[in-house]
Design an enzyme around this catalytic site. Sequence first.
Site, short mmCIF file in Angstrom:
data_model
loop_
_atom_site.label_atom_id
_atom_site.label_comp_id
_atom_site.label_asym_id
_atom_site.label_seq_id
_atom_site.Cartn_x
_atom_site.Cartn_y
_atom_site.Cartn_z
N ASP A 30 39.21 7.80 108.24
CA ASP A 30 39.36 6.68 108.63
C ASP A 30 40.83 6.06 108.22
O ASP A 30 41.37 6.35 107.20
CB ASP A 30 38.20 5.31 108.17
CG ASP A 30 38.53 4.15 108.92
OD1 ASP A 30 38.92 4.06 110.13
OD2 ASP A 30 37.90 3.16 108.40
N ASN B 206 33.47 4.93 119.11
CA ASN B 206 34.89 4.91 119.32
C ASN B 206 35.25 5.22 120.91
O ASN B 206 36.42 4.75 121.57
CB ASN B 206 35.56 5.94 118.61
CG ASN B 206 35.57 5.69 117.10
OD1 ASN B 206 35.39 6.69 116.53
ND2 ASN B 206 35.69 4.52 116.45
#
Length: 241
Positions: free
Chosen positions: A27, A75
């Site tokens: 991330d 996502n």
Amino acid sequence: MAWLKKKSPCGQVSEGRIPKHIAFIADGNGRWANERGLPRFEGHRVGKDAIKKVIDRCFDRGVSVVSLYLFSTENFNRPKDEVEYIFNLFRQMSGELVKSLLKRDAQFRLMGDLSLLPADIQVSINDIIQKTSTCASRVVNFGLAYGSRHEIVGAVNKLLASGIKVITEENFKNYLDTAGLPDPDLIVRASGEQRLSNFMLYQAAYSEFYFPKKYWPDFDEKVVDECIEAYQNRKRRFGNI
Ligand code: IPE
Ligand code: IPE
Ligand code: MG
């Protein structure tokens, strides 16, 4: 509080206890780029290079399974051009990935719903799986189009369809995307965020967690060593005393 003072010998991680399976949540690509006045894409591009560094260092340190959460089911809700850019990076890296997996005798595994990915990526993933299927020393497990709730519900449905009447912990785990893999000993999330974001909810039952204050594109050999050192300072009890 003796454990607070106890420190593993710096730079000697290979002499301590090595986690069998480390799972990374990759991330912070966007923030890495923003802080440099760059578009988010640049963070993803540089993040791609971190993947190789991290896998190589883990294997050099004796870790046998490396999982990487690279693209979640959620996502897909990002802007189309960002999603497409990320898939293009995978297209670019797949050739080199196969070569380095074979060099390491590492099998490629996918956790995630292959059918949600673009058709050509499905083909190339199946190709990598097939080409590395006899590699037996190590495992690289990519989380693409992965969401743990999706995985768990899918596993229950597959169990129902198989006619099994009683679900046990033993048969259930064989229907997860991680079937046959040990649970992660250590879960590392880049970027400083401290959440799972739908990652390995079932498998993480007894994992240790570590949150380096580094964005994913800055992950390198040193950060991997830092993660292993942090793990070596933990005392795992599994409910025992
Ligand atoms: C991780 O970085 C990559 C993916 C989730 C695909 P992010 O793109 O989430 O970066 P931040 O969290 O916005 O900084
Ligand atoms: C988690 O990151 C998923 C991956 C790293 C692939 P996100 O950036 O999607 O997670 P949130 O939105 O911050 O929880
Ligand atoms: Mg993020």
